[in-house]
Scaffold this active site. Structure first.
Site, PDB file in Angstrom:
ATOM      1  N   GLY A  85       0.947  -1.147  -0.255  1.00  0.00           N
ATOM      2  CA  GLY A  85       0.010  -0.099   0.071  1.00  0.00           C
ATOM      3  C   GLY A  85       0.712   1.292   0.054  1.00  0.00           C
ATOM      4  O   GLY A  85       2.057   1.204   0.166  1.00  0.00           O
ATOM      5  N   ALA A 125       1.342   5.499   1.182  1.00  0.00           N
ATOM      6  CA  ALA A 125       1.514   5.997   2.476  1.00  0.00           C
ATOM      7  C   ALA A 125       0.050   6.442   3.046  1.00  0.00           C
ATOM      8  O   ALA A 125      -0.829   6.764   2.329  1.00  0.00           O
ATOM      9  CB  ALA A 125       2.021   7.491   2.199  1.00  0.00           C
ATOM     10  N   GLY A 184      -3.469   2.752   5.149  1.00  0.00           N
ATOM     11  CA  GLY A 184      -3.988   1.608   6.098  1.00  0.00           C
ATOM     12  C   GLY A 184      -3.567   0.298   5.819  1.00  0.00           C
ATOM     13  O   GLY A 184      -4.024  -0.885   6.475  1.00  0.00           O
ATOM     14  N   HIS A 217       1.534   3.314  16.392  1.00  0.00           N
ATOM     15  CA  HIS A 217       1.513   1.820  16.168  1.00  0.00           C
ATOM     16  C   HIS A 217       1.544   0.977  17.471  1.00  0.00           C
ATOM     17  O   HIS A 217       0.681  -0.168  17.460  1.00  0.00           O
ATOM     18  CB  HIS A 217       2.699   1.269  15.402  1.00  0.00           C
ATOM     19  CG  HIS A 217       2.655   1.757  13.898  1.00  0.00           C
ATOM     20  ND1 HIS A 217       2.147   0.853  12.796  1.00  0.00           N
ATOM     21  CD2 HIS A 217       2.782   2.841  13.230  1.00  0.00           C
ATOM     22  CE1 HIS A 217       2.470   1.478  11.723  1.00  0.00           C
ATOM     23  NE2 HIS A 217       2.686   2.598  11.860  1.00  0.00           N
TER      24      HIS A 217
END
Length: 401
Positions: free
Chosen positions: A230, A232, A235, A272
């Site tokens: 993916g 930036a 998700g 995170h």
């Protein structure tokens, strides 16, 4: 023991009344779900919901033989009317056991949130666990050391750590049929719902489905190696983390390391960490080959782009002369070692990487070099993974399965 799911949705039902969201708009016809309620062998009803008699009739069952009605979660709003002929609805105190005249034994399992879970043992010895919406067992709740349940009905998508706890205690084994209930509008119905449940080792069924406890059913096939790509803020990291939330133990491998004095980077790392389950262990390293070669719990590697940055640093790949002399060969050797380790690993692993080939061509030779090498690395790792996803605007597109 036979379980008939009269409903499989959130207590508000699906679609939620008056909700304009896309998931509710799609939850019509066969995708609509009444509030979760379970009829056990026609004699025990877990959770009383509006329209229970009609739901039973649609499933081909009468509620006339019900001998016990038990509630699992607090009911907000007006009281649910008790259909004529049914015994009064009640609850079993936490830790207590109830013997039903039908031969079933019900034990109340303490939850870490308002509500009560129920462990039901049938006259034939089959065992099932039913958890309320938003509930997870408080500790092992007496499940440790006993044989795994035949069936578990739980809020798999709302509280995935509940499943992780049950797996850690041995209450959920490879043959346990895990069915996601209390389904809400957070997940679009259809293929996306099935994919998210399968990632947790669970499945969904339609309202009115009857399940036989202990019946042989192939366990959901979980890919051992998954690559999540993916751009930036697409998700991709969230998607990767979500795929492992049902595992009792996960090692989170952060390849970014720490950056002294960089507050913005520290904030990213902190975000995170907050998302991860408390049981996850974090390792900050770019030395991935030994980790992939070891036995151990599932790995989440985030991300390959930062690993490549480190590998190019070590190879001196940013300098054109060094790159032409030995840098390219040294980087190729490091990449081949990593790809071989991904191929040979026995651990469940989810890898995250950036997809950079669709943007503006970098203005510098070193930038173009990084883009090209990351594209090659992604392609090689994808070739060794059973499952590959591309996340765009928070939507996961399956590239390989």
């Amino acid at each position: 023991m036979e379980l008939t799911l009269l409903g499989t949705g959130t207590p508000e039902g699906l679609p939620r009344p008056g909700c304009p969201c896309a998931a509710c708009a799609l939850s019509v016809g066969p995708r609509a779900r009444a509030a979760t309620s379970v009829l056990v062998d026609g004699a025990l009803l877990l959770d009383l919901t509006p329209g229970a008699v009609l739901a039973g009739a649609r499933a081909g069952h009468s509620l006339a033989a019900v001998r016990q009605v038990l509630l699992t979660h607090p009911h907000d709003g007006p009281a649910v009317e008790l259909p004529p002929g049914l015994p009064a609805a009640g609850r079993v105190p936490d830790g207590r056991e109830l013997a039903v005249i039908s031969g079933h034994r019900v034990r109340a399992v303490p939850m870490d949130a308002p509500g009560t879970g129920y462990e039901v043992t049938g006259p034939d010895g089959a065992r099932m666990m039913y958890l309320p919406p938003g509930g997870a067992p408080a500790g092992t709740s007496g499940t440790s050391g006993r044989r795994p349940y035949d069936v578990v009905l739980a809020d798999v998508l709302g509280r995935p750590e509940a499943l992780a706890r049950l797996r850690a205690s041995g209450a959920v084994g490879p043959a346990t049929d895990v069915i996601a209930v209390h389904l809400d509008h957070d997940t679009p119905p259809g293929a996306e719902l099935e994919r998210r449940c399968a990632a947790a080792g669970a499945r969904t069924v339609a309202d009115g489905t009857t399940v036989a406890a202990g019946e042989y059913r192939p366990a959901p096939e979980l890919p051992r190696r998954t690559l999540v790509l993916g751009g930036a803020r697409s998700g991709k990291s969230y998607e990767a983390e979500r795929r492992l939330t049902g595992y009792p133990e996960v090692v989170y491998v952060a390849t970014g390391g720490t950056r002294e004095g960089d507050a913005e980077w520290a904030a990213r790392v902190g975000l995170h960490r907050e998302r991860r389950a408390a049981s996850w262990r974090t390792v900050e390293t770019c030395d991935l080959v030994p980790l992939l070669g070891q036995e151990g719990p599932a790995l989440l590697i985030d991300c390959l782009a930062l690993w490549l940055t480190d590998a190019m640093d070590r190879a001196g790949a940013w300098d054109d002369a060094v790159w032409a002399d030995k840098g390219a060969a040294e980087l190729r050797e490091r990449t081949e070692e990593l790809v071989a380790a991904v191929r040979a690993t026995r651990r469940p692993v989810v890898l995250v990487s950036n997809e950079v080939g669709s943007g503006v061509v970098p203005a510098t030779a070193s930038g173009r070099r990084f883009r090209d090498e990351l594209g090659r690395l992604n392609a090689q790792v994808a070739g060794e993974c059973e499952h590959v996803l591309l996340v765009v605007a928070g939507q996961a597109v399956v590239l390989k399965e």
